[in-house]
Design a protein around this motif. Structure first.
Motif, mmCIF file in Angstrom:
data_model
loop_
_atom_site.group_PDB
_atom_site.id
_atom_site.type_symbol
_atom_site.label_atom_id
_atom_site.label_comp_id
_atom_site.label_asym_id
_atom_site.label_seq_id
_atom_site.Cartn_x
_atom_site.Cartn_y
_atom_site.Cartn_z
ATOM 1 N N ASP A 284 0.857 -1.180 0.000
ATOM 2 C CA ASP A 284 0.000 0.000 0.000
ATOM 3 C C ASP A 284 0.895 1.232 0.000
ATOM 4 O OD1 ASP A 284 -2.961 0.900 0.420
ATOM 5 O OD2 ASP A 284 -1.769 2.193 1.716
ATOM 6 N N ASN A 286 1.364 5.073 0.535
ATOM 7 C CA ASN A 286 0.666 6.125 1.272
ATOM 8 C C ASN A 286 1.662 7.228 1.620
ATOM 9 O OD1 ASN A 286 -1.160 7.614 2.830
ATOM 10 N ND2 ASN A 286 -2.182 5.749 3.538
ATOM 11 N N TYR A 316 -5.929 -0.200 8.929
ATOM 12 C CA TYR A 316 -6.385 -1.127 7.894
ATOM 13 C C TYR A 316 -7.113 -2.263 8.611
ATOM 14 C CZ TYR A 316 -3.106 1.296 4.812
ATOM 15 O OH TYR A 316 -2.434 2.255 4.087
ATOM 16 N N GLN A 320 -9.122 -6.109 5.161
ATOM 17 C CA GLN A 320 -8.481 -5.377 4.078
ATOM 18 C C GLN A 320 -7.046 -5.823 3.819
ATOM 19 O OE1 GLN A 320 -9.167 -1.340 5.863
ATOM 20 N NE2 GLN A 320 -9.988 -0.841 3.837
ATOM 21 N N GLU A 325 -3.312 -1.548 -2.061
ATOM 22 C CA GLU A 325 -3.827 -0.222 -2.422
ATOM 23 C C GLU A 325 -5.283 -0.021 -2.019
ATOM 24 O OE1 GLU A 325 -1.713 1.805 -2.986
ATOM 25 O OE2 GLU A 325 -0.060 0.856 -4.034
ATOM 26 N N VAL A 326 -5.552 -0.235 -0.744
ATOM 27 C CA VAL A 326 -6.897 -0.001 -0.224
ATOM 28 C C VAL A 326 -6.911 1.293 0.571
ATOM 29 C CG1 VAL A 326 -7.498 -2.440 -0.143
ATOM 30 C CG2 VAL A 326 -6.430 -1.380 1.847
ATOM 31 N N THR A 327 -8.083 1.890 0.684
ATOM 32 C CA THR A 327 -8.243 3.094 1.489
ATOM 33 C C THR A 327 -8.343 2.697 2.955
ATOM 34 O OG1 THR A 327 -9.416 4.211 -0.295
ATOM 35 C CG2 THR A 327 -9.681 5.113 1.926
ATOM 36 N N PRO A 328 -7.548 3.290 3.837
ATOM 37 C CA PRO A 328 -7.627 2.929 5.250
ATOM 38 C C PRO A 328 -9.051 3.020 5.794
ATOM 39 C CG PRO A 328 -5.732 4.328 4.863
ATOM 40 C CD PRO A 328 -6.517 4.316 3.589
ATOM 41 N N THR A 331 -8.860 7.014 9.516
ATOM 42 C CA THR A 331 -7.743 7.955 9.468
ATOM 43 C C THR A 331 -7.928 8.989 10.572
ATOM 44 O OG1 THR A 331 -7.434 7.701 7.079
ATOM 45 C CG2 THR A 331 -6.529 9.687 8.101
ATOM 46 N N SER A 375 -12.962 7.854 11.763
ATOM 47 C CA SER A 375 -12.014 8.905 11.416
ATOM 48 C C SER A 375 -12.344 10.206 12.141
ATOM 49 C CB SER A 375 -12.027 9.140 9.907
ATOM 50 O OG SER A 375 -11.637 7.976 9.210
#
Length: 407
Positions: A284, A286, A316, A320, A325-328, A331, A375
């Motif tokens: 990933d 970032n 994560y 996941q 390449e996944v979106t956390p 955050t 988040s």
């Protein structure tokens, strides 16, 4: 004339702790055995030496870190003692039980060259604290810390190009310079460290973008051994190992790497058996976060600290972790800590609180599970401002230490 006595007695006074008392075993001549839990006078005993031993196996797990142990002493000395019984007389022994609390929070003072231990009783509320133990001026720039299965603490020395090991007994009484029990040299600006289930010590070399493994036998004594495993990155862009800084193992034995250059990688367990170029199963990228350290929570979710201002903590979710390449899932922006907290180390306590430290303050911050659920920009539930003789102003390594018995 009355017959001469042939036996004697033994009076054992048992003083309980607030949490109760343990068992006391008495053994003596002729295979004599007796077990008591309260004050008792034992009669018709054959003359001779009797051994009194306290049961020190009782453990009560602490809610934050470590455990409480019920410990007994005989006649104010140790866990065992002896007394002589004579015919026609009563020998006496005093057994007292108390509680020892094992556990603490380790913080590495990166700019003051200190390894600090904070008592568990200081972890539940914010405030300015003085650490209970301080290994001072031995490790040059302690950048990361890890525990092995025997309770030994391994500390990375970034400027010293080495790793140092301190036993639990050394940490408990540390007040200044403490010579490491083991010192391994020959590294290249190490930044991260982790110990696997077989006792192999893994170190991330920031300078040459490698991760190396030393077997348990190689780190049993001081020296400069050649690592058994050297993992490298042969891609031109250093897409996998790019300033590796944080290391952590998942439950399956796969090694996860936080690269300060912007990547988070999973190196499968099978690739850890021999040297070679890494081929991560998961990558990933970032760069916005600039990963610095990582840790798994009790549910197997991966949490990563981010060094970029204003600093981040990202999650994560466990489901996941098989996909690149996944979106956390979460955050957390650390704006509550100031415009540039520069977070580094990360660890979880038994309550599920996340602890982290800042390279811009000698302090530790804790966030509750409720604050980690979504988040946002939370204010730490607990902020510990640490005072030290060396007047440190920054920290990098942090972990919960269940082994140490602080004075």
């Amino acid at each position: 004339m009355a017959p001469k006595p042939t036996t004697g007695s033994l009076a054992v006074l048992v003083s309980a702790a607030a949490q109760g008392s343990g068992a006391v075993s008495i053994t003596g001549p002729g295979g004599y055995r007796q077990r008591i839990t309260s004050s008792t006078t034992l009669s018709t005993l054959a003359p001779g030496s009797y051994t009194i031993a306290t049961d020190t196996t009782q453990r009560l797990q602490d809610s934050i870190v470590g455990f409480r142990a019920l410990v007994g002493t005989v006649n104010g000395m140790g866990a065992t003692g002896s007394v002589t019984v004579t015919a026609g007389d009563t020998a006496r022994a005093a057994v007292a039980f108390g509680v020892h609390r094992f556990g603490g929070l380790v913080v590495g003072g990166s700019d003051s060259n200190e390894v600090l231990e904070v008592m568990p009783g200081q972890l539940s509320a914010s405030g300015s604290i003085t650490p209970a133990a301080d290994i001072d001026s031995v490790v040059a720039h302690p950048a990361a810390v890890a525990l092995d299965g025997g309770g030994n603490l391994w500390v990375v020395s970034y400027d010293g190009n080495s790793i140092a090991m301190f036993t639990a007994a050394q940490r408990a009484t540390a007040r200044g310079r403490v010579a490491p029990a083991v010192l391994i040299t020959g590294l290249q600006h190490p930044w991260g460290i982790a110990v696997d289930g077989s006792g192999t010590v893994w170190v991330a070399n920031q300078l040459n973008n490698t991760v190396v493994g030393y077997t348990a036998s190689q780190v049993a004594v001081s020296g400069s051994p050649t690592p058994t495993v050297v993992l490298s990155d042969t891609t031109v862009a250093q897409a996998y190992l790019n300033s590796p800084s944080g290391l952590a193992f998942d439950a399956a034995g796969n090694l996860w790497v936080a690269n300060n250059g912007g990547f988070i990688d999973e190196i499968p367990r099978a690739q850890l058996a021999a040297s070679g170029a890494v081929k991560p199963a998961v990558v990933d990228s970032n760069p916005m976060v600039q990963p610095s350290a990582l840790a798994f929570d009790a549910a197997g979710n991966l949490w990563v600290t981010g060094y970029n201002p204003p600093s981040f903590v990202i999650e994560y979710a466990q489901q996941q972790l098989a996909t690149s390449e996944v979106t956390p899932a979460v955050t957390l922006t650390m704006s509550a800590l100031g415009p540039s907290a520069r977070l580094w180390g990360i660890a979880f306590d038994r309550r599920g609180y996340l602890w982290t430290v800042s390279t811009r303050a000698l302090a530790a911050y804790a966030f509750s599970p409720a604050q980690l659920a979504a988040s946002g920009s939370p204010t730490p539930t607990t902020t510990l401002t640490i005072t030290s003789p060396a007047h440190g102003t920054g920290a990098q390594g942090v972990l919960l230490d269940p082994f140490v018995l602080l004075q």
